[in-house]
Motif scaffolding. Structure first.
Motif, PDB file in Angstrom:
ATOM      1  N   UNK A  43       0.813  -1.209   0.000  1.00 32.41           N
ATOM      2  CA  UNK A  43       0.000   0.000   0.000  1.00 32.41           C
ATOM      3  C   UNK A  43       0.848   1.260   0.000  1.00 32.41           C
ATOM      4  N   UNK A  44       1.945   1.274   0.784  1.00 34.23           N
ATOM      5  CA  UNK A  44       2.805   2.446   0.842  1.00 34.23           C
ATOM      6  C   UNK A  44       3.778   2.420  -0.327  1.00 34.23           C
ATOM      7  N   UNK A  45       3.823   3.505  -1.058  1.00 34.20           N
ATOM      8  CA  UNK A  45       4.752   3.641  -2.172  1.00 34.20           C
ATOM      9  C   UNK A  45       5.774   4.706  -1.783  1.00 34.20           C
ATOM     10  N   UNK A  46       7.037   4.366  -1.886  1.00 37.89           N
ATOM     11  CA  UNK A  46       8.100   5.283  -1.478  1.00 37.89           C
ATOM     12  C   UNK A  46       8.255   6.405  -2.486  1.00 37.89           C
ATOM     13  N   UNK A 169      22.954  19.145   1.466  1.00 36.60           N
ATOM     14  CA  UNK A 169      22.188  20.345   1.127  1.00 36.60           C
ATOM     15  C   UNK A 169      23.093  21.575   1.110  1.00 36.60           C
ATOM     16  N   UNK A 170      23.926  21.712   2.143  1.00 32.28           N
ATOM     17  CA  UNK A 170      24.857  22.841   2.185  1.00 32.28           C
ATOM     18  C   UNK A 170      25.850  22.797   1.021  1.00 32.28           C
ATOM     19  N   UNK A 171      26.414  21.606   0.785  1.00 30.11           N
ATOM     20  CA  UNK A 171      27.424  21.464  -0.267  1.00 30.11           C
ATOM     21  C   UNK A 171      26.814  21.657  -1.647  1.00 30.11           C
ATOM     22  N   UNK A 172      25.588  21.198  -1.840  1.00 27.50           N
ATOM     23  CA  UNK A 172      24.926  21.382  -3.133  1.00 27.50           C
ATOM     24  C   UNK A 172      24.734  22.863  -3.435  1.00 27.50           C
ATOM     25  N   UNK A 173      24.412  23.637  -2.418  1.00 27.89           N
ATOM     26  CA  UNK A 173      24.288  25.082  -2.614  1.00 27.89           C
ATOM     27  C   UNK A 173      25.624  25.682  -3.026  1.00 27.89           C
ATOM     28  N   UNK A 174      26.695  25.296  -2.343  1.00 31.80           N
ATOM     29  CA  UNK A 174      28.023  25.819  -2.672  1.00 31.80           C
ATOM     30  C   UNK A 174      28.444  25.430  -4.081  1.00 31.80           C
ATOM     31  N   UNK A 175      28.054  24.237  -4.511  1.00 35.18           N
ATOM     32  CA  UNK A 175      28.460  23.740  -5.829  1.00 35.18           C
ATOM     33  C   UNK A 175      27.469  24.119  -6.932  1.00 35.18           C
ATOM     34  N   UNK A 176      26.381  24.770  -6.573  1.00 31.95           N
ATOM     35  CA  UNK A 176      25.388  25.148  -7.566  1.00 31.95           C
ATOM     36  C   UNK A 176      24.602  23.963  -8.101  1.00 31.95           C
ATOM     37  N   UNK A 177      24.356  22.962  -7.246  1.00 35.58           N
ATOM     38  CA  UNK A 177      23.633  21.771  -7.654  1.00 35.58           C
ATOM     39  C   UNK A 177      22.217  21.777  -7.080  1.00 35.58           C
ATOM     40  N   UNK A 178      21.365  21.023  -7.714  1.00 37.68           N
ATOM     41  CA  UNK A 178      19.984  20.854  -7.277  1.00 37.68           C
ATOM     42  C   UNK A 178      19.882  19.553  -6.490  1.00 37.68           C
ATOM     43  N   UNK A 179      18.953  19.503  -5.506  1.00 41.75           N
ATOM     44  CA  UNK A 179      18.798  18.324  -4.667  1.00 41.75           C
ATOM     45  C   UNK A 179      17.355  17.832  -4.722  1.00 41.75           C
ATOM     46  N   UNK A 180      17.193  16.534  -4.940  1.00 40.34           N
ATOM     47  CA  UNK A 180      15.880  15.895  -4.912  1.00 40.34           C
ATOM     48  C   UNK A 180      15.907  14.846  -3.806  1.00 40.34           C
ATOM     49  N   UNK A 181      15.019  14.971  -2.826  1.00 38.75           N
ATOM     50  CA  UNK A 181      14.972  14.048  -1.688  1.00 38.75           C
ATOM     51  C   UNK A 181      13.757  13.141  -1.841  1.00 38.75           C
ATOM     52  N   UNK A 182      14.008  11.835  -1.828  1.00 44.35           N
ATOM     53  CA  UNK A 182      12.952  10.830  -1.957  1.00 44.35           C
ATOM     54  C   UNK A 182      12.582  10.310  -0.581  1.00 44.35           C
ATOM     55  N   UNK A 183      11.297  10.238  -0.300  1.00 43.10           N
ATOM     56  CA  UNK A 183      10.867   9.931   1.062  1.00 43.10           C
ATOM     57  C   UNK A 183      10.692   8.442   1.316  1.00 43.10           C
ATOM     58  N   UNK A 184      10.928   8.082   2.571  1.00 39.78           N
ATOM     59  CA  UNK A 184      10.665   6.748   3.113  1.00 39.78           C
ATOM     60  C   UNK A 184      10.048   6.913   4.500  1.00 39.78           C
ATOM     61  N   UNK A 185       9.404   5.881   5.047  1.00 31.74           N
ATOM     62  CA  UNK A 185       8.691   6.039   6.319  1.00 31.74           C
ATOM     63  C   UNK A 185       9.617   6.318   7.498  1.00 31.74           C
ATOM     64  N   UNK A 241       7.197  12.871  -2.123  1.00 30.58           N
ATOM     65  CA  UNK A 241       6.523  12.226  -1.007  1.00 30.58           C
ATOM     66  C   UNK A 241       6.201  10.772  -1.299  1.00 30.58           C
ATOM     67  N   UNK A 242       5.932  10.038  -0.229  1.00 32.39           N
ATOM     68  CA  UNK A 242       5.322   8.717  -0.339  1.00 32.39           C
ATOM     69  C   UNK A 242       3.830   8.885  -0.592  1.00 32.39           C
ATOM     70  N   UNK A 243       3.189   7.828  -1.021  1.00 30.66           N
ATOM     71  CA  UNK A 243       1.727   7.771  -1.001  1.00 30.66           C
ATOM     72  C   UNK A 243       1.319   6.603  -0.119  1.00 30.66           C
ATOM     73  N   UNK A 244       0.227   6.776   0.575  1.00 32.86           N
ATOM     74  CA  UNK A 244      -0.322   5.696   1.387  1.00 32.86           C
ATOM     75  C   UNK A 244       0.209   5.603   2.794  1.00 32.86           C
TER      76      UNK A 244
END
Length: 422
Positions: A43-46, A169-185, A241-244
């Protein structure tokens, strides 16, 4: 409590201009694949399940690097790196390993170093204990444009993966990179924050910023909190986000497979007690490393039945204590038989891990004359100040110690509430 009130994330809208924060749950709903329904109820999708179902739209046209470890799996227990690498819809060019390493071969306080992954040929970079410009330089050298974070957390402030996230997150800002965070329970539910809040004077890799000892949040919620409250320069952030998932759920109710996030976190039961009993790392007692029940078995040479009796006499909610004897195969008291207690949580709904951890410290000190704190006062790093150590040394009881952080915890809970997404 030195939290800012910038309120950058008050709305849950879409991704905005560079430097702003995208909403949790940016990925649209999709029909579950057979893989996502493979384990348990399914039921829960990460976050990864939803990212993949959406065809990796958030990563389109980008050179991607992934911060992950063995917990970065699909519902049919394939590793996300092994899934993404051959997929033409995503250009995966690098992997970044935290403490214990990408493939999880290192013990506590170790990592795997720099190598090429034999399964995929991808370069694996070591992030452990790296932050600021040195970590930014690693991101730059890797050639990535977007960094994806996908690691299962264990729900305690001193579990280092959330600070790997913060450092990235801090280092990505310094390097000019984007961050995508995938959720888990959150494996022990996300119902409440518990315990003392870190005093910044005691900041370390087991606690960078003032959050509660048991934060009661998911990794995407923490990323939003970090960006909105603590980072001087917010990173360009998107969360999936997760669903479920419901905040009241324990991990075994999600239908997802459990992979040990670290060698001494073998089961969800370990995570249930960890935010309290990890405090024994700051003492001369074994915290159960080198046994099959780390953080559930605690003890030292010379301890007898009196400790379990004293702990049971407190009638703490949801837990019983069994007089136990064990011989750790490594770490403290390696190869020696020690006495102590085993925690048996019989009602996890009422169980309070932090109060229980404090009660065990108090009763251990009162019933065993050999009790001592680690000489480096590591307990202060774990609890976030000198308060717990000095109060117990002065003879304070469990209720008095727990009551000492009431105001700071209330302040954190008020801030935390703004970043909850489930």
């Amino acid at each position: 409590m030195s939290l800012s009130r910038r309120g950058l994330l008050a709305a849950a809208g879409g991704v905005t201009a560079a430097g702003a924060v995208g909403a949790a749950g940016a990925v649209g709903a999709a029909t579950p694949s057979p893989a996502s329904a493979h384990s348990g109820r399914g039921r829960v999708r990460t976050g990864f399940d939803r990212l993949a179902a959406d065809g990796y739209r958030q990563l389109s046209g980008e050179r991607v690097g992934v911060v992950t470890n063995p917990t970065g799996i699909t519902s049919d227990v394939r590793h996300i790196v092994d899934v993404m690498h051959p997929d033409d819809r995503v250009n995966l060019v690098a992997v970044f390993g935290p403490e214990h390493g990408f493939r999880g071969t290192a013990q506590a306080g170790g990592s795997e170093g720099r190598y090429d992954d034999p399964a995929t040929g991808l370069p694996v970079y070591d992030t452990y204990l790296k932050s600021g410009q040195p970590l930014a330089d690693i991101f730059t050298a890797s050639g990535v444009q977007t960094i994806v974070f996908d690691i299962q957390d264990a729900a305690a402030r001193f579990y280092t993966y959330i600070w790997t996230l913060y450092d990235c997150m801090q280092a990505a800002t310094l390097a000019g990179k984007r961050l995508v965070v995938l959720d888990r329970p959150n494996p022990v539910t996300g119902r409440a924050a518990l315990g003392p809040v870190l005093n910044k004077a005691f900041a370390s890799f087991v606690g960078r910023e003032p959050i509660a000892q048991a934060h009661g949040m998911t990794v995407t919620e923490l990323a939003l909190l970090f960006n909105g409250e603590f980072l001087t320069r917010p990173v360009e952030l998107e969360t999936v986000r997760m669903s479920g998932w419901r905040r009241s759920e324990f991990f075994d109710e999600t239908g997802l497979p459990w992979v040990p996030p670290s060698p001494n976190m073998p089961t969800p039961d370990t995570a249930l007690v960890y935010s309290g009993t990890c405090l024994f790392e700051g003492t001369n007692l074994s915290e159960g490393r080198g046994t099959t029940r780390p953080f559930e078995l605690l003890g030292a040479e010379g301890i007898d039945r009196r400790w379990a009796q004293a702990a049971n006499a407190l009638d703490l909610p949801g837990v019983h204590f069994r007089e136990a004897y064990f011989a750790p195969t490594f770490s403290k008291f390696q190869g020696k038989t020690v006495g102590g207690v085993q925690l048996h949580v019989h009602d996890r709904e009422s169980y309070d891990p932090v109060r229980t951890g404090i009660a065990l410290l108090v009763t251990a000190k009162r019933t065993w004359s050999g009790f001592a704190w680690r000489p480096d006062n590591w307990i202060d790093k774990l609890t976030g100040s000198t308060k717990v150590r000095t109060m117990i040394d002065a003879g304070a009881g469990t209720d008095e110690v727990v009551g000492s952080w009431r105001d700071e915890l209330a302040a954190f809970r008020a801030v935390r509430k703004r970043y909850l997404r489930y």
